[in-house]
Design a protein around this motif. Structure first.
Motif, PDB file in Angstrom:
ATOM      1  N   ALA A 105       0.842  -1.368  -0.026  1.00 17.36           N
ATOM      2  CA  ALA A 105       0.196  -0.067  -0.170  1.00 17.36           C
ATOM      3  C   ALA A 105       0.870   1.366  -0.013  1.00 17.36           C
ATOM      4  CB  ALA A 105      -1.012  -0.092   1.118  1.00 17.36           C
ATOM      5  N   LYS A 106       0.422   2.148  -0.565  1.00 12.35           N
ATOM      6  CA  LYS A 106       0.956   3.632  -0.684  1.00 12.35           C
ATOM      7  C   LYS A 106       0.488   4.433   0.068  1.00 12.35           C
ATOM      8  CE  LYS A 106       3.723   6.845  -2.454  1.00 12.35           C
ATOM      9  NZ  LYS A 106       4.474   7.211  -1.155  1.00 12.35           N
ATOM     10  N   TYR A 107       1.137   5.227   1.163  1.00 14.39           N
ATOM     11  CA  TYR A 107       0.511   6.200   2.177  1.00 14.39           C
ATOM     12  C   TYR A 107       1.160   7.510   1.497  1.00 14.39           C
ATOM     13  CZ  TYR A 107      -2.025   3.061   4.626  1.00 14.39           C
ATOM     14  OH  TYR A 107      -3.184   2.090   5.237  1.00 14.39           O
ATOM     15  N   SER A 108       0.505   8.543   1.850  1.00 13.44           N
ATOM     16  CA  SER A 108       0.736  10.066   1.451  1.00 13.44           C
ATOM     17  C   SER A 108       1.956  10.392   1.910  1.00 13.44           C
ATOM     18  CB  SER A 108      -0.208  11.107   1.659  1.00 13.44           C
ATOM     19  OG  SER A 108      -0.480  11.095   3.194  1.00 13.44           O
ATOM     20  N   ASN A 109       2.483  10.267   3.006  1.00 11.84           N
ATOM     21  CA  ASN A 109       3.868  10.564   3.678  1.00 11.84           C
ATOM     22  C   ASN A 109       4.624   9.474   3.930  1.00 11.84           C
ATOM     23  OD1 ASN A 109       2.182  13.205   3.943  1.00 11.84           O
ATOM     24  ND2 ASN A 109       1.832  12.706   6.234  1.00 11.84           N
ATOM     25  N   SER A 110       4.805   8.547   3.044  1.00 11.15           N
ATOM     26  CA  SER A 110       5.980   7.487   3.194  1.00 11.15           C
ATOM     27  C   SER A 110       6.299   7.483   1.586  1.00 11.15           C
ATOM     28  CB  SER A 110       5.049   6.143   3.667  1.00 11.15           C
ATOM     29  OG  SER A 110       6.060   5.267   3.647  1.00 11.15           O
ATOM     30  N   GLN A 111       7.744   7.151   1.626  1.00  6.34           N
ATOM     31  CA  GLN A 111       8.286   6.970   0.532  1.00  6.34           C
ATOM     32  C   GLN A 111       8.219   5.451   0.209  1.00  6.34           C
ATOM     33  OE1 GLN A 111       9.740   9.202  -1.836  1.00  6.34           O
ATOM     34  NE2 GLN A 111       9.324  10.913  -0.397  1.00  6.34           N
ATOM     35  N   ASP A 112       8.085   4.678   1.229  1.00  7.19           N
ATOM     36  CA  ASP A 112       8.150   3.063   1.000  1.00  7.19           C
ATOM     37  C   ASP A 112       6.773   2.810   1.086  1.00  7.19           C
ATOM     38  OD1 ASP A 112      10.867   3.036   1.159  1.00  7.19           O
ATOM     39  OD2 ASP A 112      10.640   3.161   3.505  1.00  7.19           O
ATOM     40  N   THR A 113       6.399   1.615   0.645  1.00  3.28           N
ATOM     41  CA  THR A 113       5.247   0.893   0.488  1.00  3.28           C
ATOM     42  C   THR A 113       5.117   0.261   1.836  1.00  3.28           C
ATOM     43  OG1 THR A 113       6.014  -1.255  -0.680  1.00  3.28           O
ATOM     44  CG2 THR A 113       5.080   0.659  -2.016  1.00  3.28           C
ATOM     45  N   VAL A 114       3.936   0.075   2.310  1.00  3.91           N
ATOM     46  CA  VAL A 114       3.465  -0.637   3.642  1.00  3.91           C
ATOM     47  C   VAL A 114       2.806  -2.191   3.286  1.00  3.91           C
ATOM     48  CG1 VAL A 114       2.094  -0.627   5.636  1.00  3.91           C
ATOM     49  CG2 VAL A 114       3.291   1.584   5.114  1.00  3.91           C
TER      50      VAL A 114
END
Length: 141
Positions: A105-114
């Protein structure tokens, strides 16, 4: 205490799922409900809408993931990595009557996926979530 209960349930579910025959999941046969359910659940977290979020949970998971837990966990996630934006299927397996899928998953404040793990019961025609786990060192620390 609530985090301990949630971790205990997650660990129990993982152990239960890991004991037994493993079959690869045919993504095409589950994507019609798995993608939509996970996207909707994560979007309801963005909206801080517990009623909508809990409507996707199995009764057992709903008991352990109450409003207070939802608020605490959602605030933690949003403070650390932002809001949910998109997801991509990574892998999945079927074991002991459960279907477990892993998404990035991509989140708005993260360069990495979760990595997010979601589990459904194979026979459940309502496609309720039986397990939901965020695998992220940023969130879990």
């Amino acid at each position: 205490m609530k985090k301990s209960l949630l971790y205990f349930i997650t660990i129990f579910t993982v152990i239960f799922v890991l004991t037994g025959c493993v079959n690869k999941v045919d993504y095409n046969s589950v994507s019609n409900y798995s993608d939509e359910t996970l996207t909707s659940a994560l979007t309801s977290m963005n909206e801080l809408d517990y009623d909508k979020f809990s409507s996707y949970l199995s009764d057992d998971l709903k008991e352990s993931y109450n409003l207070a837990t939802f608020q605490s966990e959602t605030t933690n996630i949003m403070n650390k990595i932002g809001t949910f934006e998109s997801l991509t299927y990574y892998d999945g397996e079927e074991r002991n009557g459960y279907i477990s899928l892993i998404y990035d998953a991509k989140y708005s404040n993260s360069q990495d996926t979760v990595s997010i793990s979601i589990t459904f019961k194979k026979d459940d025609k309502e496609h309720k979530i039986y397990q939901l786990y965020f695998d992220s060192a940023i969130i879990n620390n």
